[in-house]
Design a protein around this motif. Structure first.
Motif, PDB file in Angstrom:
ATOM      1  N   PHE A   5       0.815  -1.068   0.297  1.00  0.00           N
ATOM      2  CA  PHE A   5      -0.309  -0.031   0.285  1.00  0.00           C
ATOM      3  C   PHE A   5       0.393   1.159  -0.122  1.00  0.00           C
ATOM      4  CE2 PHE A   5      -2.058  -3.989   2.304  1.00  0.00           C
ATOM      5  CZ  PHE A   5      -3.711  -3.328   2.077  1.00  0.00           C
ATOM      6  N   THR A   6       0.430   2.699  -0.667  1.00  0.00           N
ATOM      7  CA  THR A   6       1.124   3.782  -0.016  1.00  0.00           C
ATOM      8  C   THR A   6       0.598   4.308   0.847  1.00  0.00           C
ATOM      9  OG1 THR A   6      -0.927   4.849  -1.391  1.00  0.00           O
ATOM     10  CG2 THR A   6       0.979   4.043  -2.799  1.00  0.00           C
ATOM     11  N   LYS A   7       1.532   4.930   1.710  1.00  0.00           N
ATOM     12  CA  LYS A   7       1.626   5.874   2.187  1.00  0.00           C
ATOM     13  C   LYS A   7       0.171   5.942   2.452  1.00  0.00           C
ATOM     14  CE  LYS A   7       5.996   6.709   4.144  1.00  0.00           C
ATOM     15  NZ  LYS A   7       6.608   7.729   5.026  1.00  0.00           N
ATOM     16  N   GLU A   8       0.243   6.224   1.681  1.00  0.00           N
ATOM     17  CA  GLU A   8      -2.040   7.530   1.441  1.00  0.00           C
ATOM     18  C   GLU A   8      -2.502   6.406   1.525  1.00  0.00           C
ATOM     19  OE1 GLU A   8       0.228   7.992  -0.656  1.00  0.00           O
ATOM     20  OE2 GLU A   8       1.045   9.918  -0.311  1.00  0.00           O
ATOM     21  N   ARG A   9      -3.022   5.720   0.891  1.00  0.00           N
ATOM     22  CA  ARG A   9      -3.620   4.267   1.040  1.00  0.00           C
ATOM     23  C   ARG A   9      -3.643   3.815   2.961  1.00  0.00           C
ATOM     24  NH1 ARG A   9      -7.758   5.944  -2.198  1.00  0.00           N
ATOM     25  NH2 ARG A   9      -7.129   6.028  -4.584  1.00  0.00           N
ATOM     26  N   TRP A  10      -2.691   2.881   2.996  1.00  0.00           N
ATOM     27  CA  TRP A  10      -2.576   2.464   4.205  1.00  0.00           C
ATOM     28  C   TRP A  10      -2.984   3.627   5.612  1.00  0.00           C
ATOM     29  CZ3 TRP A  10      -1.994  -1.863   6.218  1.00  0.00           C
ATOM     30  CH2 TRP A  10      -1.661  -2.287   7.177  1.00  0.00           C
ATOM     31  N   THR A  11      -2.824   4.698   4.865  1.00  0.00           N
ATOM     32  CA  THR A  11      -3.681   5.654   5.861  1.00  0.00           C
ATOM     33  C   THR A  11      -5.190   5.952   6.444  1.00  0.00           C
ATOM     34  OG1 THR A  11      -1.577   7.238   6.021  1.00  0.00           O
ATOM     35  CG2 THR A  11      -3.633   8.322   7.189  1.00  0.00           C
ATOM     36  N   ASP A  12      -5.413   5.650   4.536  1.00  0.00           N
ATOM     37  CA  ASP A  12      -7.274   5.373   4.661  1.00  0.00           C
ATOM     38  C   ASP A  12      -7.112   4.423   5.030  1.00  0.00           C
ATOM     39  OD1 ASP A  12      -6.534   7.805   3.341  1.00  0.00           O
ATOM     40  OD2 ASP A  12      -7.286   7.541   1.077  1.00  0.00           O
ATOM     41  N   PHE A  13      -6.877   2.969   5.019  1.00  0.00           N
ATOM     42  CA  PHE A  13      -6.878   1.522   5.714  1.00  0.00           C
ATOM     43  C   PHE A  13      -7.255   1.558   6.874  1.00  0.00           C
ATOM     44  CE2 PHE A  13      -6.147  -2.178   7.536  1.00  0.00           C
ATOM     45  CZ  PHE A  13      -7.342  -2.962   6.675  1.00  0.00           C
ATOM     46  N   LEU A  14      -6.352   2.343   7.669  1.00  0.00           N
ATOM     47  CA  LEU A  14      -6.235   2.421   9.608  1.00  0.00           C
ATOM     48  C   LEU A  14      -7.303   3.392   9.774  1.00  0.00           C
ATOM     49  CD1 LEU A  14      -2.180   2.535   9.890  1.00  0.00           C
ATOM     50  CD2 LEU A  14      -4.205   0.655  10.372  1.00  0.00           C
ATOM     51  N   ALA A  15      -7.579   4.236   9.247  1.00  0.00           N
ATOM     52  CA  ALA A  15      -8.546   5.171   9.530  1.00  0.00           C
ATOM     53  C   ALA A  15     -10.317   4.645   8.929  1.00  0.00           C
ATOM     54  CB  ALA A  15      -8.922   6.776   8.443  1.00  0.00           C
ATOM     55  N   ALA A  16     -10.495   3.991   8.068  1.00  0.00           N
ATOM     56  CA  ALA A  16     -11.222   3.007   7.612  1.00  0.00           C
ATOM     57  C   ALA A  16     -11.563   2.251   8.905  1.00  0.00           C
ATOM     58  CB  ALA A  16     -11.075   2.769   6.369  1.00  0.00           C
ATOM     59  N   VAL A  17     -10.683   1.335   8.912  1.00  0.00           N
ATOM     60  CA  VAL A  17     -10.382   0.344  10.536  1.00  0.00           C
ATOM     61  C   VAL A  17     -10.849   0.725  11.929  1.00  0.00           C
ATOM     62  CG1 VAL A  17      -9.377  -1.640  11.826  1.00  0.00           C
ATOM     63  CG2 VAL A  17      -9.066  -1.022   9.530  1.00  0.00           C
ATOM     64  N   LYS A  18     -11.069   2.144  12.550  1.00  0.00           N
ATOM     65  CA  LYS A  18     -10.660   2.917  14.031  1.00  0.00           C
ATOM     66  C   LYS A  18     -12.236   3.230  13.189  1.00  0.00           C
ATOM     67  CE  LYS A  18      -6.193   4.019  14.676  1.00  0.00           C
ATOM     68  NZ  LYS A  18      -4.549   5.039  14.504  1.00  0.00           N
ATOM     69  N   ALA A  19     -13.130   3.949  12.286  1.00  0.00           N
ATOM     70  CA  ALA A  19     -13.950   4.080  12.497  1.00  0.00           C
ATOM     71  C   ALA A  19     -15.263   2.958  12.239  1.00  0.00           C
ATOM     72  CB  ALA A  19     -14.402   5.326  11.044  1.00  0.00           C
ATOM     73  N   ASP A  20     -14.941   1.744  12.276  1.00  0.00           N
ATOM     74  CA  ASP A  20     -15.381   0.119  12.219  1.00  0.00           C
ATOM     75  C   ASP A  20     -16.386   0.195  10.980  1.00  0.00           C
ATOM     76  OD1 ASP A  20     -15.872  -1.810  13.374  1.00  0.00           O
ATOM     77  OD2 ASP A  20     -17.701  -1.691  14.454  1.00  0.00           O
ATOM     78  N   GLU A  21     -15.420   1.066   9.541  1.00  0.00           N
ATOM     79  CA  GLU A  21     -16.304   0.989   8.998  1.00  0.00           C
ATOM     80  C   GLU A  21     -16.237  -0.738   7.655  1.00  0.00           C
ATOM     81  OE1 GLU A  21     -14.793   4.130   5.968  1.00  0.00           O
ATOM     82  OE2 GLU A  21     -14.816   5.278   7.031  1.00  0.00           O
ATOM     83  N   PHE A  22     -15.796  -1.959   8.368  1.00  0.00           N
ATOM     84  CA  PHE A  22     -15.890  -2.470   8.121  1.00  0.00           C
ATOM     85  C   PHE A  22     -16.802  -3.814   8.876  1.00  0.00           C
ATOM     86  CE2 PHE A  22     -11.522  -0.887   6.702  1.00  0.00           C
ATOM     87  CZ  PHE A  22     -11.571  -0.580   5.503  1.00  0.00           C
ATOM     88  N   ASN A  23     -16.693  -3.533   9.914  1.00  0.00           N
ATOM     89  CA  ASN A  23     -17.836  -3.995  10.214  1.00  0.00           C
ATOM     90  C   ASN A  23     -19.190  -4.363  10.271  1.00  0.00           C
ATOM     91  OD1 ASN A  23     -18.903  -5.959  12.420  1.00  0.00           O
ATOM     92  ND2 ASN A  23     -18.835  -4.832  14.065  1.00  0.00           N
ATOM     93  N   ALA A  24     -20.078  -4.932   8.920  1.00  0.00           N
ATOM     94  CA  ALA A  24     -21.155  -4.940   8.266  1.00  0.00           C
ATOM     95  C   ALA A  24     -21.901  -5.489   9.329  1.00  0.00           C
ATOM     96  CB  ALA A  24     -20.779  -4.567   6.999  1.00  0.00           C
TER      97      ALA A  24
END
Length: 62
Positions: free
Chosen positions: A43-62
């Motif tokens: 992952f690029t640094k930008e994409r990794w940062t976006d991924f971590l933010a999404a995990v912390k926001a619980d966006e993958f827990n459907a």
């Protein structure tokens, strides 16, 4: 290319689903702890940062 591999803190209590995260100057890599030579995701640094933010926001827990 990637260095400083470390096991994900989410993997510490689930040894059957372990991943490691490594760093490079402009990227982050993710690999399976049980198959370190089996390939990795990069992952690029930008994409990794976006991924971590999404995990912390619980966006993958459907």
């Amino acid at each position: 290319m990637f260095t400083n591999w470390r096991k994900s803190t989410k993997s510490l209590h689930n040894p059957e689903q372990c991943v490691e995260v490594g760093t490079a100057p402009n990227a982050t890599g993710v690999r399976d702890t049980k198959d370190r030579d089996g390939g990795l995701l990069s992952f690029t640094k930008e994409r990794w940062t976006d991924f971590l933010a999404a995990v912390k926001a619980d966006e993958f827990n459907a």
